[in-house]
Design a protein around this motif. Structure first.
Motif, PDB file in Angstrom:
ATOM      1  N   LYS A   1      23.304  -2.615  -4.843  1.00 42.48           N
ATOM      2  CA  LYS A   1      22.995  -1.957  -3.671  1.00 42.48           C
ATOM      3  C   LYS A   1      23.918  -0.963  -4.076  1.00 42.48           C
ATOM      4  CE  LYS A   1      23.024  -6.239  -0.501  1.00 42.48           C
ATOM      5  NZ  LYS A   1      23.700  -6.119   0.824  1.00 42.48           N
ATOM      6  N   GLN A   2      24.526  -0.521  -4.544  1.00 43.98           N
ATOM      7  CA  GLN A   2      25.186   0.573  -4.882  1.00 43.98           C
ATOM      8  C   GLN A   2      24.639   1.368  -5.138  1.00 43.98           C
ATOM      9  OE1 GLN A   2      29.532   0.333  -6.432  1.00 43.98           O
ATOM     10  NE2 GLN A   2      29.494  -2.046  -5.830  1.00 43.98           N
TER      11      GLN A   2
ATOM     12  N   ALA B   1      32.435  -2.068  -1.818  1.00 42.43           N
ATOM     13  CA  ALA B   1      32.181  -0.852  -2.137  1.00 42.43           C
ATOM     14  C   ALA B   1      30.970  -0.766  -2.258  1.00 42.43           C
ATOM     15  CB  ALA B   1      32.466  -0.877  -3.675  1.00 42.43           C
ATOM     16  N   VAL B   2      30.088  -1.439  -1.741  1.00 45.80           N
ATOM     17  CA  VAL B   2      28.237  -0.865  -0.923  1.00 45.80           C
ATOM     18  C   VAL B   2      29.103  -0.245   0.459  1.00 45.80           C
ATOM     19  CG1 VAL B   2      27.073  -1.534   0.253  1.00 45.80           C
ATOM     20  CG2 VAL B   2      28.521  -3.235  -1.724  1.00 45.80           C
ATOM     21  N   LYS B   3      30.160  -0.229   1.421  1.00 42.81           N
ATOM     22  CA  LYS B   3      30.486   0.261   2.623  1.00 42.81           C
ATOM     23  C   LYS B   3      30.915   2.530   1.916  1.00 42.81           C
ATOM     24  CE  LYS B   3      31.942  -3.729   4.774  1.00 42.81           C
ATOM     25  NZ  LYS B   3      32.886  -4.667   5.164  1.00 42.81           N
ATOM     26  N   MET B   4      30.963   1.986   0.770  1.00 46.28           N
ATOM     27  CA  MET B   4      32.377   3.159   0.935  1.00 46.28           C
ATOM     28  C   MET B   4      31.186   4.201  -0.216  1.00 46.28           C
ATOM     29  SD  MET B   4      35.359   3.361  -0.117  1.00 46.28           S
ATOM     30  CE  MET B   4      36.761   3.039  -1.622  1.00 46.28           C
TER      31      MET B   4
ATOM     32  N   ALA C   1      40.631   0.885   2.347  1.00 47.25           N
ATOM     33  CA  ALA C   1      39.736   2.026   1.937  1.00 47.25           C
ATOM     34  C   ALA C   1      38.986   2.431   2.143  1.00 47.25           C
ATOM     35  CB  ALA C   1      39.869   1.850   0.592  1.00 47.25           C
ATOM     36  N   VAL C   2      37.785   1.737   2.914  1.00 39.12           N
ATOM     37  CA  VAL C   2      36.457   2.146   3.299  1.00 39.12           C
ATOM     38  C   VAL C   2      36.942   3.033   4.491  1.00 39.12           C
ATOM     39  CG1 VAL C   2      34.377   1.480   4.583  1.00 39.12           C
ATOM     40  CG2 VAL C   2      35.519   0.523   2.798  1.00 39.12           C
ATOM     41  N   ARG C   3      38.156   1.992   5.422  1.00 40.47           N
ATOM     42  CA  ARG C   3      38.485   2.805   6.749  1.00 40.47           C
ATOM     43  C   ARG C   3      39.320   4.677   6.054  1.00 40.47           C
ATOM     44  NH1 ARG C   3      41.476  -0.630  10.844  1.00 40.47           N
ATOM     45  NH2 ARG C   3      43.475   0.463   9.961  1.00 40.47           N
ATOM     46  N   ASP C   4      39.262   4.811   5.252  1.00 46.41           N
ATOM     47  CA  ASP C   4      40.433   6.128   4.881  1.00 46.41           C
ATOM     48  C   ASP C   4      38.713   7.212   4.311  1.00 46.41           C
ATOM     49  OD1 ASP C   4      42.655   5.332   5.525  1.00 46.41           O
ATOM     50  OD2 ASP C   4      43.395   4.818   3.594  1.00 46.41           O
ATOM     51  N   ARG C   5      38.152   6.278   4.156  1.00 43.52           N
ATOM     52  CA  ARG C   5      36.928   7.141   3.685  1.00 43.52           C
ATOM     53  C   ARG C   5      36.070   7.228   4.901  1.00 43.52           C
ATOM     54  NH1 ARG C   5      33.607   7.762  -1.055  1.00 43.52           N
ATOM     55  NH2 ARG C   5      35.298   6.475  -2.035  1.00 43.52           N
ATOM     56  N   GLY C   6      36.242   6.805   5.250  1.00 39.82           N
ATOM     57  CA  GLY C   6      35.274   6.949   6.984  1.00 39.82           C
ATOM     58  C   GLY C   6      36.195   8.156   7.432  1.00 39.82           C
ATOM     59  N   LEU C   7      37.827   8.018   7.736  1.00 37.07           N
ATOM     60  CA  LEU C   7      38.311   8.958   8.661  1.00 37.07           C
ATOM     61  C   LEU C   7      37.938  10.141   7.954  1.00 37.07           C
ATOM     62  CD1 LEU C   7      41.443   6.789   9.342  1.00 37.07           C
ATOM     63  CD2 LEU C   7      40.317   8.421  11.546  1.00 37.07           C
ATOM     64  N   PHE C   8      38.406  10.545   6.318  1.00 30.77           N
ATOM     65  CA  PHE C   8      38.302  11.235   5.943  1.00 30.77           C
ATOM     66  C   PHE C   8      37.293  12.679   5.548  1.00 30.77           C
ATOM     67  CE2 PHE C   8      36.670  13.845   1.675  1.00 30.77           C
ATOM     68  CZ  PHE C   8      37.491  14.711   1.194  1.00 30.77           C
TER      69      PHE C   8
ATOM     70  N   CYS D   1      33.692   2.745  10.614  1.00 27.27           N
ATOM     71  CA  CYS D   1      34.148   2.093   9.662  1.00 27.27           C
ATOM     72  C   CYS D   1      35.876   2.454  10.538  1.00 27.27           C
ATOM     73  CB  CYS D   1      33.930   3.679   8.468  1.00 27.27           C
ATOM     74  SG  CYS D   1      32.427   2.714   7.544  1.00 27.27           S
ATOM     75  N   ILE D   2      35.827   3.410  11.305  1.00 29.27           N
ATOM     76  CA  ILE D   2      36.554   3.970  11.599  1.00 29.27           C
ATOM     77  C   ILE D   2      37.690   2.813  12.953  1.00 29.27           C
ATOM     78  CG2 ILE D   2      38.092   5.423  13.057  1.00 29.27           C
ATOM     79  CD1 ILE D   2      36.227   7.868  12.199  1.00 29.27           C
ATOM     80  N   GLU D   3      36.952   2.216  13.434  1.00 30.13           N
ATOM     81  CA  GLU D   3      37.304   1.309  14.653  1.00 30.13           C
ATOM     82  C   GLU D   3      36.666   0.256  14.379  1.00 30.13           C
ATOM     83  OE1 GLU D   3      37.621   2.532  17.730  1.00 30.13           O
ATOM     84  OE2 GLU D   3      37.711   4.717  17.270  1.00 30.13           O
ATOM     85  N   GLU D   4      35.733  -0.041  13.633  1.00 32.79           N
ATOM     86  CA  GLU D   4      36.246  -2.022  13.402  1.00 32.79           C
ATOM     87  C   GLU D   4      36.758  -2.058  11.583  1.00 32.79           C
ATOM     88  OE1 GLU D   4      32.230  -3.594  15.160  1.00 32.79           O
ATOM     89  OE2 GLU D   4      32.249  -1.967  15.828  1.00 32.79           O
TER      90      GLU D   4
END
Lengths: 437, 747
Positions: free
Chosen positions: B445-446, B480-483, B519-526, B511-514
């Motif tokens: 998937k990645q 990792a797939v989400k990132m 790591a994924v959340r931070d990436r989303g925020l970034f 990503c930010i809320e749920e």
């Protein structure tokens, strides 16, 4: 230099354990080894494994694991060679190598190991040297039951002096036991060829590789000289030509170091004084250019095209099938044959195929979800995932290279009245016989 | 090499030739041999042509007559192999000191070696299959007409008798019927001598030992392998000596035992480390035995051979290319052999065999075993770096199978390929649509998402595929797939904003809320904040120039010199693989690591050649003012009595961390002739050891080592029966050196 040596059965039971140097853990290494072996990830090789500061190196021989441990970075070739030499020696002394013979002959095996290795260093592996030191006699389970010979005696009256020795005849200890002086003097000579063939889907040959060996198992007293005559047309290398026919050509030959080759050049005679026991007299290789036609053909069918006097044994066709096969219907030419489906492949076993016969098997498979043939209409290309088909078989009395043993003469005359028996076998079997579909 | 004046060389040559003919002509079997493709006969020049290569005369030291030659021949008959009689018609410089090895006549380069011979004056015949014809310096030594012979094009000639075996091969000394036990004394003596630092220090003695080793004819294969192993530690003084050794050992390369052949190969590779052409020739010679082992019936031997084949291929990529068929897998082989073979196939591919190899590999891709199929696909991916078009076509066809385990690997291969060979991007983009249905695992998937993100503008349905992933992101299990999805979607948004804006918003929101994974959340925020900074900023950051992938490719394919692995040849290193071996040896700790520890155990191992200088430094302390005598054996009682009767002459502390390995220490001390009287077990608190040593004047040194773990230092107390400060200081420095070495290794 090896630290420990042990033999495990195929199920992991320790049969023999010997510590030569006392420098590393106790008996549980055998268990440890088996645990590591069974728990190994798929992409790592089991040949060499390590635990702590110890390396395990093993070979598998007739269902047994022969394992050596060492803590040094030693030569893998020498060690593997030593292990197979040990396997041969044990086979020579105990008759054949199997779980049963080893556990019956534990004392003998330990005695042998004591002589062969000292403090982890090899002393000698020569039969000649060892026989002076080995006192224990091998325990043989069932010397010769009449049942074994029955297949021979059925057709002719001469059970004793039959033309054919049972296939188990050679599996007895090499050294005559002291009580039994009437031990037969026998020599077994095998010409064994391994065939690996790759045939393209249109029937053309992509690769032919024949690995041949002349193996000798001698029960004669050591030092008795013998001469082996090979086919006179036998030639080595691409350029050499002998005789008038097409000749029997091999690419490379190597001989055992005890073979004298004075007469080889002129008459293709090997002279040697073999030690007792097993010995590979000659190895040869032949690739790409086979003098005789291949034993099997398979286009849509498997076809057997040797002369009718011969037969093939234990033929097995292995055909990988596309994933998702749900059913298989079969239509085979003989009632006693059967084909099975398992592990994503078809297996068709034929215990015996008569020479010159043609067998057919029609297999129909249901594969839901397989994309149709590319292009329109009927397509002859096989669906992806089908094949290649592999055949495994044994061909007794046939060598693919055409090499034959003309004669086997012994200079040795025993003091008794019986002259030594000489048995010669020719055998081809498949290493990889692959036919692309 | 000393360049010889040509005139002198020529003068010496002629008589030697004349002498050479007579015995050669008488030899039985000469006629047959002369027909051998020893091709180099031409090297001998026209004058020798009629005589036959092996009968060519050998340049000898001027003073030697016919009798000497005959004697030498007799010796070589019984010597290393009967076969040796013909190719090695040698003359031994039988001087007491000179190496005195029989220079072999191979019928090629001997005339050219004549001049060198003359000037060297060592009395040793130097010729044979291995000779010095390499450097331009040597070449100038001979008359110019003989340059060709000297330069040894000879190796290229089919000297290797396995191509045809007209020669009785396998007549090397490894006769199993030879009594090994008979020569046990010799072997013992050798082992002792070779492990003895004094012998190593004394070059002459060492040299004599080596000569005796080389000449030992009556060894079985195990003995030969041992001897070859010991010889690794010898460093020839001169090039002549080196080639003498090579010539003498040449027959080992033809042994029928793979262990001996590989041992000899390793020795040759290491001895000839300054002569790459010799190394190449050795590797050509060993090709036959290696290939035979690769198709051997013993799986284990086959595996070891395959590992070594790979090792050779790293340095000589084309070495096995013509034998590619030998590396085709058969279905009955175990998995680990198949994997090795696929790797080998991948490495030996060239223009001629690429079609066949790919055909074969394609067959493996549909193998029943998923692991093997995937390995084959990766191998095709590896070949695709060079032969892109064919491979991409095969891989695309494989996608048509719609099988999960195949599709996922193919997509991963595509990802790597697009990165390394940008020219195949178009083909990959056309192949991609539709394969998302067959990918379930994280890696696949990645790879797919990455491809869609980076090359989304060329794939029409890329946003819709990604949209499916966004829809299902809640049930996605791999962070990792989400990132990867975040990055890919943002990239795609830059080139196809209209189609992606909505789902990018949804994904960022999720990503930010749920999202639970940090790591994924931070990436989303970034990415969210990055988008706030404006689209130009995003472009600048995401689409900034990438590193140049071709550089990595070049580095990857760089040929490693033979010398980088020569010392690993015929050891467990290639069998484990370099990476795993590194992990193992790190794990194993110090005592197996290397030759810096001068203990006997590591000497006996097949460790690399110990540099001469190193041994000197080890020996230095006791070869100076202080000379400790070996074998000073004190009884414990005597030690105790003396210890109590004396007072401490010197006391000091030595920094020490951790426990002591008594065995290692004892062995190390033994090397410098310090005897251990008593020692605590490992790990005892406090740990103590009592040592004694005696120098050549009879002065006794009694030592106590005391280690208290709290202080992390070792207390050394030395007592001396004759108060002499200079020897005391010498002794203490020896002791400190040993302790320091052990301490360094341990930590």
């Amino acid at each position: 230099m090896i630290s420990q040596f042990f033999i495990l059965s195929s199920k992991g039971d320790p049969l023999i354990y010997k510590d030569f140097r006392g420098d590393s853990g106790g008996r549980d290494v055998a268990e440890l080894f088996y645990r590591k072996l069974t728990g190994l990830p798929g992409d790592e090789s089991p040949v060499v494994m390590h635990h702590d500061d110890r390396h395990f190196i093993h070979i598998r021989h007739s269902g047994l694991y022969l394992v050596a441990t060492t803590s040094e970075n030693i030569s893998p070739f020498s060690l593997l060679e030593l292990l197979s030499r040990l396997a041969t020696l044990l086979g020579d002394y105990c008759g054949s190598l199997s779980e049963g013979t080893i556990s019956r002959n534990v004392a003998l095996v330990y005695e042998l190991l004591d002589e062969v290795l000292d403090y982890g260093y090899v002393q000698t592996t020569s039969m000649e040297m060892l026989r002076n030191f080995i006192q224990t006699e091998a325990v043989v389970s069932k010397p010769f039951s009449l049942f074994d010979l029955s297949s021979v005696g059925l057709f002719g009256a001469e059970t004793q002096q039959s033309k054919v020795a049972p296939s188990t005849a050679a599996s007895r200890p090499v050294l005559a036991s002291r009580s039994d002086q009437s031990q037969k003097n026998e020599v077994f000579l095998d010409v064994v060829e391994r065939l690996s063939v790759l045939i393209a889907s249109n029937g053309s040959l992509l690769k032919v590789d024949v690995q041949g060996e002349i193996r000798l198992k001698s029960f004669l007293p050591s030092g008795s000289e013998m001469r082996i005559g090979l086919t006179e047309e036998f030639c080595v290398g691409k350029s050499e030509l002998r005789g008038y026919g097409p000749g029997i050509r091999v690419d490379e030959v190597s001989f055992h170091s005890s073979v004298l080759l004075e007469e080889f050049e002129s008459h293709r005679i090997l002279r040697l004084q073999p030690p007792q026991g097993e010995l590979t007299v000659m190895r040869y290789q032949l690739s790409d250019d086979l003098p005789s036609p291949l034993p099997f053909r398979l286009f849509p069918s498997v076809q057997w095209d040797r002369g009718s006097g011969s037969q093939a044994l234990n033929v097995r066709l292995h055909l990988p099938l596309p994933r998702g096969v749900v059913s298989l219907s079969q239509e085979l030419s003989g009632p006693e044959q059967k084909a099975e489906l398992g592990e994503g492949a078809l297996r068709w076993d034929l215990p015996r195929v008569q020479g010159g016969s043609q067998l057919s098997g029609l297999f129909q498979m249901d594969v839901p979800g397989l994309p149709g043939p590319p292009g329109q209409g009927h397509s002859t290309t096989a669906p992806l995932g089908l094949g290649p088909a592999s055949l495994s078989f044994e061909l007794p009395r046939h060598t693919c290279s055409g090499l034959q043993v003309r004669f086997l003469r012994l200079a040795f005359r025993p003091c008794g009245s019986t002259s030594p028996h000489k048995w010669v076998r020719h055998l081809s079997h498949s290493d990889a016989y692959v036919i692309r579909i | 090499m000393v360049a010889a004046p040509p005139a002198e060389g020529a003068a010496r040559l002629r008589p030697a030739e004349r002498r050479g003919r007579a015995p050669g002509g008488r030899r039985p079997g000469g006629a047959r041999r002369s027909a051998l493709p020893r091709g180099g006969g031409g090297g001998g020049g026209a004058r020798l042509g009629a005589v036959g290569p092996e009968e060519a005369g050998l340049p000898q030291g001027a003073g030697r007559g016919l009798s000497g030659r005959v004697a030498a021949r007799r010796r070589s008959d019984g010597g290393p192999g009967r076969e040796g009689a013909a190719p090695w018609g040698g003359e031994a410089g039988s001087g007491a000191e000179g190496l005195g090895v029989a220079g072999a006549v191979s019928g090629r380069s001997e005339p050219a070696c004549g001049p060198q011979e003359g000037t060297a004056g060592a009395g040793a015949g130097l010729a044979g299959p291995w000779s010095l014809g390499c450097g331009p310096g040597e070449a100038e030594a001979g008359p110019t007409s003989r340059l060709g012979a000297l330069r040894r094009p000879t190796f290229a000639s089919p000297r290797f008798p396995r191509q045809g075996w007209e020669e009785p091969a396998g007549t090397a000394p490894g006769r199993e019927t030879m009594p090994y036990l008979g020569s046990e004394d010799v072997v013992k003596e050798l082992k002792k001598a070779l492990c003895n630092p004094h012998v190593q220090a004394d070059r002459l003695r060492y040299r004599n030992v080596i000569q005796r080793v080389i000449r030992m004819p009556k060894l079985d294969q195990w003995g030969q392998a041992e001897v070859l192993n010991f010889l690794l530690r010898y460093q020839p003084r001169s090039e002549e000596e080196l080639f003498d050794i090579l010539n003498l050992l040449d027959s080992f390369l033809k042994s029928s035992s793979p262990g001996v052949v590989m041992g000899a190969t390793k020795l040759f590779l290491i001895l000839a480390k300054k002569f790459p052409h010799v190394q190449t020739d050795v590797l050509v010679q060993v090709k036959g035995p290696l290939l035979a082992a690769c198709s051997s019936e013993s799986r284990e031997l086959c595996f070891a051979a395959l590992c070594h084949v790979r090792q050779i291929l790293h340095s000589l990529p084309g070495h096995f290319s013509s034998h590619y068929k030998k590396f085709f897998c058969s279905y009955s082989e175990p998995h680990y052999i198949k994997l090795q073979k696929v790797e080998v196939l991948c490495e030996l591919v060239n223009d001629e065999n690429v079609q066949q190899v790919l055909e074969e590999l394609r067959g493996y891709c549909t193998d029943v075993s998923a692991d093997f199929a995937q390995a084959a696909i990766f191998a095709i991916g590896g070949i695709a770096r060079t032969y892109t078009d064919q491979c991409v076509q095969i891989l695309t066809e494989l996608l048509g199978l719609r099988q999960e385990h195949i599709t996922t690997v193919v997509v991963q291969t595509f990802r790597d390929l697009v990165w390394l060979c940008p020219q195949c991007t178009e083909a990959v983009c056309q192949a991609l649509p539709g394969c998302e249905e067959n990918i379930q695992d994280s890696e696949g998937k990645q790879a797919l998402i990455w491809l869609l993100g980076v090359h989304g503008e060329r794939i029409p349905n890329a946003p819709y595929v990604l949209e499916d992933f966004v829809e299902n992101v809640k049930s996605e299990t791999f962070p990792a797939v989400k990132m990867e999805l975040l990055t890919a979607l943002l990239r795609l948004f830059l080139c196809r904003p209209a189609e992606c804006q909505d789902m990018l918003g949804r994904l960022l929101h999720y990503c930010i809320e749920e999202e639970k994974d940090m790591a994924v959340r931070d990436r989303g925020l970034f990415y969210y904040r990055l988008l706030l900074a404006g689209i130009d900023e995003v472009k600048r950051i995401l689409c900034s120039p990438k590193s140049d992938p071709s550089l990595g490719l070049l580095e990857d394919q760089a040929e490693r010199p033979v010398n980088s692995w020569a010392s690993d040849f015929n050891t467990l290193v290639p069998v484990y693989g370099k990476a795993r071996w590194a992990a193992i040896s790190k794990y194993q700790g110090a005592e197996h690591r290397g030759p810096e520890l001068p203990n006997t155990a590591s000497f006996a191992s097949s460790g690399p050649l110990i540099p001469e200088e190193h041994k000197e430094t080890v020996q230095e302390p006791d070869s100076g003012a202080l000379m400790l005598v070996p074998n000073c054996q004190l009884t414990a009682e005597y030690f105790e009595k003396t210890w109590f009767s004396l007072k401490v002459a010197h006391q000091q502390v030595f920094p020490w961390k951790g426990a002591v390995h008594p065995d290692t220490l004892q062995m190390a001390l033994q090397v410098v002739n310090i005897q251990t009287i008593a020692m605590s077990r490992a790990g005892a608190h406090p740990w103590k050891a009592y040592l004694s040593a005696q120098d050549d004047t009879g002065c006794l040194f009694l030592t106590e080592l005391l280690l208290e773990p709290e202080n992390s230092e070792m207390q050394i107390s030395v007592k001396q029966n004759e108060p002499r400060t200079e020897t005391l200081n010498g002794f203490i420095s020896v002791l400190e050196t040993v302790l320091g070495t052990i301490g360094d290794i341990k930590s």
